[in-house]
Design a protein around this motif. Structure first.
Motif, PDB file in Angstrom:
ATOM      1  N   GLN A  43       0.823  -1.209   0.000  1.00 50.39           N
ATOM      2  CA  GLN A  43       0.000   0.000   0.000  1.00 50.39           C
ATOM      3  C   GLN A  43       0.855   1.257   0.000  1.00 50.39           C
ATOM      4  OE1 GLN A  43      -3.560   0.051   2.507  1.00 50.39           O
ATOM      5  NE2 GLN A  43      -3.066   2.128   3.153  1.00 50.39           N
ATOM      6  N   THR A  47       0.939   3.871  -3.151  1.00 53.40           N
ATOM      7  CA  THR A  47       0.610   5.282  -2.986  1.00 53.40           C
ATOM      8  C   THR A  47       1.724   6.173  -3.516  1.00 53.40           C
ATOM      9  OG1 THR A  47      -0.789   4.819  -1.061  1.00 53.40           O
ATOM     10  CG2 THR A  47       0.025   7.069  -1.294  1.00 53.40           C
ATOM     11  N   GLN A 167       2.672   9.768   5.573  1.00 54.14           N
ATOM     12  CA  GLN A 167       1.911   8.878   6.440  1.00 54.14           C
ATOM     13  C   GLN A 167       2.496   7.462   6.478  1.00 54.14           C
ATOM     14  OE1 GLN A 167      -2.281   8.876   5.587  1.00 54.14           O
ATOM     15  NE2 GLN A 167      -2.500  11.076   5.901  1.00 54.14           N
ATOM     16  N   TYR A 168       3.278   7.107   5.483  1.00 49.93           N
ATOM     17  CA  TYR A 168       3.813   5.750   5.378  1.00 49.93           C
ATOM     18  C   TYR A 168       5.279   5.647   5.755  1.00 49.93           C
ATOM     19  CZ  TYR A 168      -0.449   4.712   2.775  1.00 49.93           C
ATOM     20  OH  TYR A 168      -1.758   4.544   2.406  1.00 49.93           O
ATOM     21  N   ARG A 227      -3.922   6.081  -1.448  1.00 51.71           N
ATOM     22  CA  ARG A 227      -4.605   5.731  -0.211  1.00 51.71           C
ATOM     23  C   ARG A 227      -4.016   6.529   0.959  1.00 51.71           C
ATOM     24  NH1 ARG A 227      -7.430   3.852  -3.362  1.00 51.71           N
ATOM     25  NH2 ARG A 227      -8.352   1.770  -3.524  1.00 51.71           N
ATOM     26  N   THR A 228      -4.891   6.931   1.892  1.00 51.60           N
ATOM     27  CA  THR A 228      -4.437   7.519   3.150  1.00 51.60           C
ATOM     28  C   THR A 228      -4.534   6.455   4.242  1.00 51.60           C
ATOM     29  OG1 THR A 228      -6.661   8.297   3.693  1.00 51.60           O
ATOM     30  CG2 THR A 228      -5.256   9.799   2.461  1.00 51.60           C
ATOM     31  N   ARG A 229      -3.863   6.703   5.397  1.00 48.51           N
ATOM     32  CA  ARG A 229      -3.904   5.684   6.454  1.00 48.51           C
ATOM     33  C   ARG A 229      -4.048   6.243   7.863  1.00 48.51           C
ATOM     34  NH1 ARG A 229       1.112   5.244   9.065  1.00 48.51           N
ATOM     35  NH2 ARG A 229       0.431   3.283  10.024  1.00 48.51           N
TER      36      ARG A 229
END
Length: 441
Positions: A43, A47, A167-168, A227-229
């Motif tokens: 993921q 992204t 975010q990752y 995608r955001t998380r």
């Protein structure tokens, strides 16, 4: 316990304790939240690829403006508008791309990532189709569609696209952001070639329609894959003026804002004017000159990806500052070029070091954040202030160029602006190094 400035490894992840929000007096609240970064995985890298595609289409189009600038000055608005006037199209687009970050950065922090990226994409593609309807010599039509409309659309996308990658990743954040930023270099290179060829064979209007449809397809793929998380922070902490009051008390942050202001004022000069310079001087054929910008933009990929790998060893400011200094030297070297080979050497070298700066520009600003919830706000505020450098820089250069094409005047202006940026970034590095007690900054 580890802080944001002291990453630790736990298996394949990074776990930190991040402050929830800044307090009213600028200090951190006592409440802390544990944040885990996967540092990779399907993921995460999907992204990264998705935002790479978005950068390819949007900021890549902005960096390809030199093709439009050359075409407008020599053909589409020949004799009707000066180079300075035409440059307002590209500078307005650049200003909106950066200044819209003040709004889009905070909306991203509030959880509106998909609203921004979808809405911005629709505006961008719609305005490209409107640009294809612009008639020769009608400056206001081009200015509204390409300068204002497309700039606003890209601006809504730019900061959220860069920020979502954070975010990752924590330890690999600079590298991940640099990979994403390389999309604009590849996009600018390929779209420069595509636009030049289409202008020659099909004319302006058909060429722009084809490029609009092409970018619409790329953006659709990017939106579907992104995608955001992380859950947005509490809405009570989203007063942008409160953040601004805190950030603008930091001398290192102010120096970075000023440095990037001067850099945007001067360092876009080659990307806007190099092709026009080569065509006007007649040193090479028009067909060969068309490849200067693609070569420059393709070379930025080297700088965007290679130099960020050195950040853990050397520090981000220790790489950015020499890169900008070399760009300044290369701008002055344009005055000495007398051959086609010389132009291409400058295009390659400038692309490498300009790419290093552009690739680490956002991570450099983000590195000043005390917590992740500040990243969007810090980028947005910084981009808003330094965007005025992009707004006025190329029109001033165009005015100094004059209808007689006196190249030393805009070259001197661009070089001195970049030099001022180097001084400001060096001052910021000094304050950070003193605060951290380390020269690896």
């Amino acid at each position: 316990m580890t802080t944001l400035n002291e990453p630790c490894e736990k298996d394949a992840e990074t776990v930190i304790n991040a402050d929830a929000s800044p307090s009213k007096n600028g200090q951190s609240d006592e409440k802390r939240a544990t944040v885990t970064y996967p540092e990779g995985g399907l993921q995460a890298w999907t992204t990264v690829f998705a935002i790479w595609l978005v950068q390819f289409s949007t900021f890549g189009y902005t960096n390809a403006y030199g093709v439009f600038n050359d075409y407008y000055v020599r053909i589409y608005m020949e004799g009707k508008y000066s180079s300075s006037t035409v440059s307002w199209v590209g500078s307005m687009q650049l200003w909106l791309v950066m200044s819209t970050g003040l709004v889009s950065g905070r909306l991203y922090d509030s959880g509106y990532f998909y609203h921004l990226i979808i809405g911005g994409s629709i505006i961008f593609v719609f305005c490209l189709f409107m640009l294809s309807l612009a008639q020769p010599g009608e400056f206001y039509q081009i200015f509204l569609a390409q300068g204002v409309g497309a700039g606003l659309g890209i601006g809504l996308i730019y900061v959220p696209g860069i920020a979502v990658v954070s975010q990752y990743f924590y330890r690999r954040r600079t590298l991940a952001m640099a990979i994403v930023a390389s999309g604009s270099g590849v996009g600018a290179a390929l779209q420069s070639i595509m636009l030049n060829k289409l202008f020659q064979r099909l004319g302006f209007q058909t060429a722009v329609r084809i490029s609009a449809a092409f970018n619409a397809g790329i953006l659709c793929i990017g939106i579907l894959l992104s995608r955001t998380r992380l859950t947005p922070a509490s809405s009570r902490d989203r007063n942008i003026f409160r953040y601004m009051k805190v950030f603008l008390r930091e001398p290192q942050y102010i120096a970075v804002v000023l440095g990037t202001f001067f850099n945007l004022m001067g360092l876009f000069f080659p990307t806007f004017f190099l092709q026009l310079n080569a065509n006007e001087k007649g040193i090479m054929s028009e067909n060969l000159a068309f490849y200067l910008l693609p070569v420059l933009n393709a070379s930025t990929v080297i700088g965007r990806v290679l130099f960020p790998m050195m950040v853990p060893l050397l520090g981000i400011f220790n790489i950015v500052i020499p890169s900008v200094f070399i760009c300044v030297i290369l701008i002055f070297c344009e005055l000495t070029v007398t051959s086609a080979g010389g132009y291409f050497v400058i295009a390659v070298l400038y692309g490498v070091f300009w790419g290093a700066y552009v690739g680490m520009f956002a991570p450099m600003v983000g590195s000043l954040a005390k917590e992740d919830s500040e990243i969007g706000a810090r980028m947005g505020i910084c981009f808003t202030f330094n965007s005025f450098g992009g707004l006025i820089g190329t029109p001033i250069a165009g005015a100094l160029l004059t209808p007689s094409f006196i190249w030393w005047q805009p070259t001197l202006f661009a070089g001195l602006s970049g030099a001022a940026g180097v001084i400001c970034l060096a001052a910021s590095r000094f304050w950070i190094a003193r605060e951290n007690g380390s020269q690896i900054v």
